[in-house]
Design a protein around this motif. Structure first.
Motif, short mmCIF file in Angstrom:
data_model
loop_
_atom_site.label_atom_id
_atom_site.label_comp_id
_atom_site.label_asym_id
_atom_site.label_seq_id
_atom_site.Cartn_x
_atom_site.Cartn_y
_atom_site.Cartn_z
N SER A 41 -33.78 43.71 89.60
CA SER A 41 -34.01 44.95 90.22
C SER A 41 -34.72 45.75 89.34
O SER A 41 -35.30 46.69 89.71
CB SER A 41 -33.06 44.84 91.30
N ASP A 44 -38.45 45.34 87.67
CA ASP A 44 -39.45 45.34 89.06
C ASP A 44 -40.07 46.32 89.84
O ASP A 44 -40.58 46.61 90.05
CB ASP A 44 -38.56 44.14 90.34
N ASP A 45 -38.49 47.51 89.92
CA ASP A 45 -38.51 48.58 90.80
C ASP A 45 -39.90 49.01 89.52
O ASP A 45 -40.67 49.88 90.06
CB ASP A 45 -37.21 49.32 90.68
N ARG A 48 -43.38 47.61 89.48
CA ARG A 48 -43.86 46.82 90.61
C ARG A 48 -45.65 48.00 90.79
O ARG A 48 -46.39 47.55 91.74
CB ARG A 48 -43.18 47.64 92.21
N ALA A 132 -37.28 51.12 82.18
CA ALA A 132 -36.64 50.39 82.93
C ALA A 132 -35.94 49.88 82.23
O ALA A 132 -34.71 49.42 81.75
CB ALA A 132 -37.42 48.78 83.27
#
Length: 160
Positions: A41, A44-45, A48, A132
């Motif tokens: 997550s 992915d964030d 994106r 990230a």
């Protein structure tokens, strides 16, 4: 919870707890999957805005690092089932970020490589990946992140 020297949990010593409670609190696969979902997550964030998700980004990196590479070698290297690998590769090929080469002499394997567009995407998304990575390291702690990398490094290549 008591652990035997061979790593198995001695379930009989805690007879007052239900079997499901013991397993729920001590199951390695449950914990690993929770960690995986949280980390996925985070990545992915960050990724994106580039139109890509973490599993696809990982494939881009592996193809850049080891390509041209066959699907089977890529799957072994990243512990992917064939169907999962295909599902994650399809958008990369459709977007023009990954190209399949001409069949090898065996007539079956079509080596994967990054296209120019894939290289541009990798460079463009590098700062998002870095952010990230920092966030994930904070979540795990420096020691936890280091240990996770060591565990992954020591895993054998997938045999199938």
């Amino acid at each position: 919870m008591q652990h035997e020297p061979n790593g198995t949990v001695e379930l009989d010593r805690l007879a007052d707890q239900s079997l499901s409670s013991q397993i729920a609190r001590n199951c390695l696969v449950t914990r690993a999957r929770q960690i995986s979902r949280v980390l996925t997550s985070v990545y992915d964030d960050a990724l994106r805005p580039f139109g890509i998700v973490a599993p696809q980004f990982s494939l881009l990196v592996l193809i850049a690092e080891f390509g041209p590479i066959s699907r089977s070698d890529l799957g072994r290297r990243n512990h992917h089932e064939r169907s999962t690998l295909t599902r994650n590769l399809q958008p990369l090929i459709a977007q023009g970020w990954v190209a399949e080469g001409v069949p090898a002499s065996d007539g079956r394997s079509r080596p994967l490589s990054l296209t120019h567009e894939g290289e541009v995407l990798l460079k463009s998304a590098a700062s998002a990946w870095s952010a990230a990575q920092s966030h994930a390291t904070q979540l795990l702690g420096e020691n936890g992140a280091h240990e996770l990398m060591n565990i992954a490094r020591d895993l054998p290549l997938r045999m199938v």
